[in-house]
Scaffold this active site. Structure first.
Site, PDB file in Angstrom:
ATOM      1  N   ASP A 178       0.664  -6.101   9.533  1.00  0.00           N
ATOM      2  CA  ASP A 178       1.598  -5.171   8.454  1.00  0.00           C
ATOM      3  C   ASP A 178       2.861  -6.200   7.369  1.00  0.00           C
ATOM      4  OD1 ASP A 178      -0.307  -3.354   8.900  1.00  0.00           O
ATOM      5  OD2 ASP A 178       0.922  -1.977   9.413  1.00  0.00           O
ATOM      6  N   THR A 209       5.230   9.047   7.749  1.00  0.00           N
ATOM      7  CA  THR A 209       6.360   9.363   9.032  1.00  0.00           C
ATOM      8  C   THR A 209       7.648   8.481   8.818  1.00  0.00           C
ATOM      9  OG1 THR A 209       5.587   7.298   9.306  1.00  0.00           O
ATOM     10  CG2 THR A 209       4.448   9.118  10.710  1.00  0.00           C
ATOM     11  N   TRP A 247      12.144  -1.498  21.482  1.00  0.00           N
ATOM     12  CA  TRP A 247      11.526  -0.781  20.334  1.00  0.00           C
ATOM     13  C   TRP A 247      12.433   0.019  19.175  1.00  0.00           C
ATOM     14  CZ3 TRP A 247       6.825  -2.728  20.692  1.00  0.00           C
ATOM     15  CH2 TRP A 247       5.840  -2.637  19.957  1.00  0.00           C
ATOM     16  N   ASN A 266      -1.297  -3.159   6.481  1.00  0.00           N
ATOM     17  CA  ASN A 266      -2.627  -3.669   6.137  1.00  0.00           C
ATOM     18  C   ASN A 266      -3.828  -3.446   5.557  1.00  0.00           C
ATOM     19  OD1 ASN A 266      -2.539  -1.380   9.178  1.00  0.00           O
ATOM     20  ND2 ASN A 266      -5.110  -1.124   8.713  1.00  0.00           N
ATOM     21  N   SER A 274       1.397   6.925   5.029  1.00  0.00           N
ATOM     22  CA  SER A 274       0.591   5.795   6.031  1.00  0.00           C
ATOM     23  C   SER A 274      -0.418   6.031   6.376  1.00  0.00           C
ATOM     24  CB  SER A 274       0.754   6.634   7.503  1.00  0.00           C
ATOM     25  OG  SER A 274       2.919   6.374   7.422  1.00  0.00           O
ATOM     26  N   GLY A 275      -1.766   5.783   6.902  1.00  0.00           N
ATOM     27  CA  GLY A 275      -3.275   6.420   7.937  1.00  0.00           C
ATOM     28  C   GLY A 275      -4.367   4.656   6.945  1.00  0.00           C
ATOM     29  N   ASP A 334      -4.378  -7.235  11.959  1.00  0.00           N
ATOM     30  CA  ASP A 334      -3.202  -5.815  11.295  1.00  0.00           C
ATOM     31  C   ASP A 334      -2.084  -6.996  10.755  1.00  0.00           C
ATOM     32  OD1 ASP A 334      -2.955  -3.305  11.015  1.00  0.00           O
ATOM     33  OD2 ASP A 334      -2.842  -3.691  13.270  1.00  0.00           O
ATOM     34  N   GLU A 350      -4.865   2.512   9.039  1.00  0.00           N
ATOM     35  CA  GLU A 350      -6.734   2.405  10.306  1.00  0.00           C
ATOM     36  C   GLU A 350      -7.652   3.508   9.987  1.00  0.00           C
ATOM     37  OE1 GLU A 350      -4.167  -0.072  11.601  1.00  0.00           O
ATOM     38  OE2 GLU A 350      -3.177   1.859  10.852  1.00  0.00           O
ATOM     39  N   ARG A 389       5.655  -8.935  11.154  1.00  0.00           N
ATOM     40  CA  ARG A 389       4.525  -9.287  11.997  1.00  0.00           C
ATOM     41  C   ARG A 389       3.561 -11.105  12.619  1.00  0.00           C
ATOM     42  NH1 ARG A 389       2.503  -2.815  12.107  1.00  0.00           N
ATOM     43  NH2 ARG A 389       0.605  -3.769  13.862  1.00  0.00           N
TER      44      ARG A 389
END
Length: 569
Positions: A303, A175, A477, A259, A190-191, A301, A193, A332
């Site tokens: 990141d 993304t 955001w 993460n 990404s990915g 988590d 999780e 974070r």
């Protein structure tokens, strides 16, 4: 078709595209921050400062700012994109299309669809969107949510080459905007999780041939390989889902790593390098020159992927009056880091989040967080009998929305989040497919006492303290943009595009765009007139998971808005 022949055709097509385009070059990328006529890089410069030297829009006249044009993206997914502006043409990427727009009129010049699998939505972890593109010599470079990398002609949107980076059915997606550094196109993944294994890739700009591949979980026999339990590194997460920064003088790329998989630290064992880290790499080879781990082991988590902003800071402690080349990150985990980007040495790590209970501070000598008893226990315990309240939540003290740095005022402007979470750790085998691999149960989020879930914060990175704070019911955001004239722009999830005074935090102006804003505002100039552009259209993970009543009636619907002062103002 013969592979060498296919690459030759791709290189020929790229040469033709470059010849048909303007004389954009690597120098345009290097000078992007200082040349506001164009916006040629994600971050408005390799340093990701998101600051403009333009001064026509000021705290005194910004109240007159008005829309010049608005263009529908015909898309109701998350419009979290930063446009590029090159030679009077604006380029925008959605997850379904690449779009060229006349920057002065808002008229669409071309729009080309991205071919995606019919079942892609069922395999995506954390949102359907794309954040931006890279550009050089008449060619746009972008990623796709089914984990491909593409080169596209600026002239007409024609695909010049397309390469598969990973298999989306294994939990991978893309993304982020690619980064061009030292003649190499660099992408992440990404990915995390889903228990995927993170990596970075370097691609040949002309042919799309892969030049190098760098896993971001350390394997046995490699430095850091002993920080994993058994073969946990193979499904250890460490995604690289936000764009890195680049220092051409040091010739180092800085990329954040996310993460661990699962979130449950005891299932992985040890520090789990390189999760929750920044990597300094040689762009030509992907070689790691140094790393710094923000959150060793990371059970929450937190990141480390947030943008890594580069700056030259004077008057830092123990610098003997010298200016220091630093990178800065509002992590974070709730701490703001200033790191010597030449060697990875920690200069300061200071709490910026309103509430942090997982660590009591950052040890200056070791650079490691000082774990509270709660965190020390969690890292060793694969199962906990009860829910634990953790601050900040998995949304972080700040999420992905990029901050701005004003080099004149030496101030950072960032959107923070004030939420806690309740978690209970459980044993979990990796489920495979499109299923979260967390090793915990999420018991919901915890509001701060005053109900304000977020804030816009002006932060002094030298003094390591806030200058002012503007709190808001829902976290902002959107990205942040600062101007040399003293205006700070950002957007709300309820649709307002807002200007603040960079000196005081006073709200100066707002405009309702019709949907929540998670886009990244840019400033640019044409014919002596200053423009501000931002995308509107919110449908992101916070809205789906956070149970925020303030957002219940905010409609979806992506669009591009461009603003300017009326003539004479």
């Amino acid at each position: 078709m013969d592979l060498k022949f296919a690459r030759g055709l791709a290189a020929m097509a790229l040469s033709l595209a470059a010849a048909a385009a303007s004389a954009q070059s690597t120098a345009d990328l290097r000078n992007d921050a200082a040349t506001p006529g164009d916006v040629t890089t994600y971050g408005m410069g390799w340093s990701l400062q998101r600051h403009t030297p333009l001064k026509r829009i000021t705290p005194a006249n910004v109240k007159h700012l008005a829309p010049v044009w608005n263009l529908s993206l015909d898309n109701s997914t998350n419009a979290s994109n930063q446009p590029l502006v090159i030679d009077g043409v604006m380029y925008v990427a959605s997850h379904t299309h690449t779009i060229a727009i006349d920057a002065l009129t808002g008229r669409q010049k071309w729009k080309v669809a991205i071919e995606l699998p019919n079942d892609i939505a069922g395999y995506l972890c954390c949102g359907i969107h794309t954040r931006g593109m890279a550009a050089l010599n008449g060619v746009l470079y972008r990623t796709t949510i089914d984990a491909h990398v593409m080169a596209i002609s600026m002239a007409d949107g024609k695909v010049l080459w397309k390469q598969k980076a990973a298999e989306y059915k294994d939990g991978y997606s893309m993304t982020h905007a690619p980064l061009i550094a030292d003649g190499v196109l660099i992408t992440g993944i990404s990915g995390g999780e889903y228990g995927s294994r993170g990596f970075l890739d370097g691609w040949d700009l002309k042919t799309g041939e892969k030049k190098w591949h760098r896993w971001t979980t350390a394997a046995p026999g490699e430095p850091g390989g002993d920080t994993w339990k058994g073969e946990a590194y193979k499904t250890g997460g460490a995604p690289t889902w936000l764009t890195g920064s680049y220092d051409p003088e040091l010739n180092l790329v800085y990329w954040g790593v996310g993460n661990g998989g699962p979130w449950n630290a005891a299932a992985r064992g040890g520090d789990s390098l390189y999760i929750g880290s920044v990597l300094a790499l040689k762009p030509a080879t992907g070689e790691i020159v140094w790393h710094y781990q923000f959150s060793p082991g990371d059970p929450y988590d937190y990141d480390g992927t947030n943008e890594l902003v580069l700056a030259d800071l004077p008057n830092l402690p123990n610098a003997n009056g010298k200016t220091t080349k630093v990178l800065m990150q509002a992590n974070r985990n709730g701490f703001f880091y200033v790191i010597d980007r030449s060697n990875g040495k920690l200069i300061s790590g200071t709490q910026f989040a309103r509430k942090v209970n997982w660590a009591s501070g950052i040890d200056k000598a070791s650079g490691r967080p000082i774990d509270t008893p709660m965190t020390a226990m969690v890292k060793k315990t694969e199962e906990t009998p009860d829910f634990i309240e953790v601050w900040p939540s998995a949304f972080g003290g700040k999420n992905w929305m990029p901050m701005s740095y004003d080099p004149g005022r030496k101030l950072v402007f960032l959107n923070s989040i004030d939420l806690g979470m309740k978690v209970k750790y459980v044993k979990q085998d990796r489920p495979g497919g499109p299923n979260w691999y967390l090793g915990l149960e999420l018991g919901g989020f915890v509001d701060p006492a005053d109900g304000n879930r977020g804030a816009l914060v002006a932060w002094d990175p030298v003094a390591a303290k806030p200058v002012w704070t503007v709190r808001n019911k829902s976290p902002f955001w959107a990205g942040v943009l600062s101007t040399a004239s003293g205006v700070v722009f950002t957007g709300s999830q309820t649709g307002q595009f807002i200007a603040f005074d960079s000196k005081t935090g006073k709200k100066l102006w707002s405009f309702q765009t019709g949907s929540g804003i998670s886009g990244l505002p840019i400033a640019w100039e044409k014919n002596g007139r200053e423009y501000i552009t931002v995308l509107s259209g919110a449908a992101q993970v916070y809205g789906a998971l956070a149970g925020d009543p303030d957002l219940a009636n905010v409609p979806a619907g992506g669009s591009v808005w461009t603003f300017a002062l009326p003539p004479g103002k």
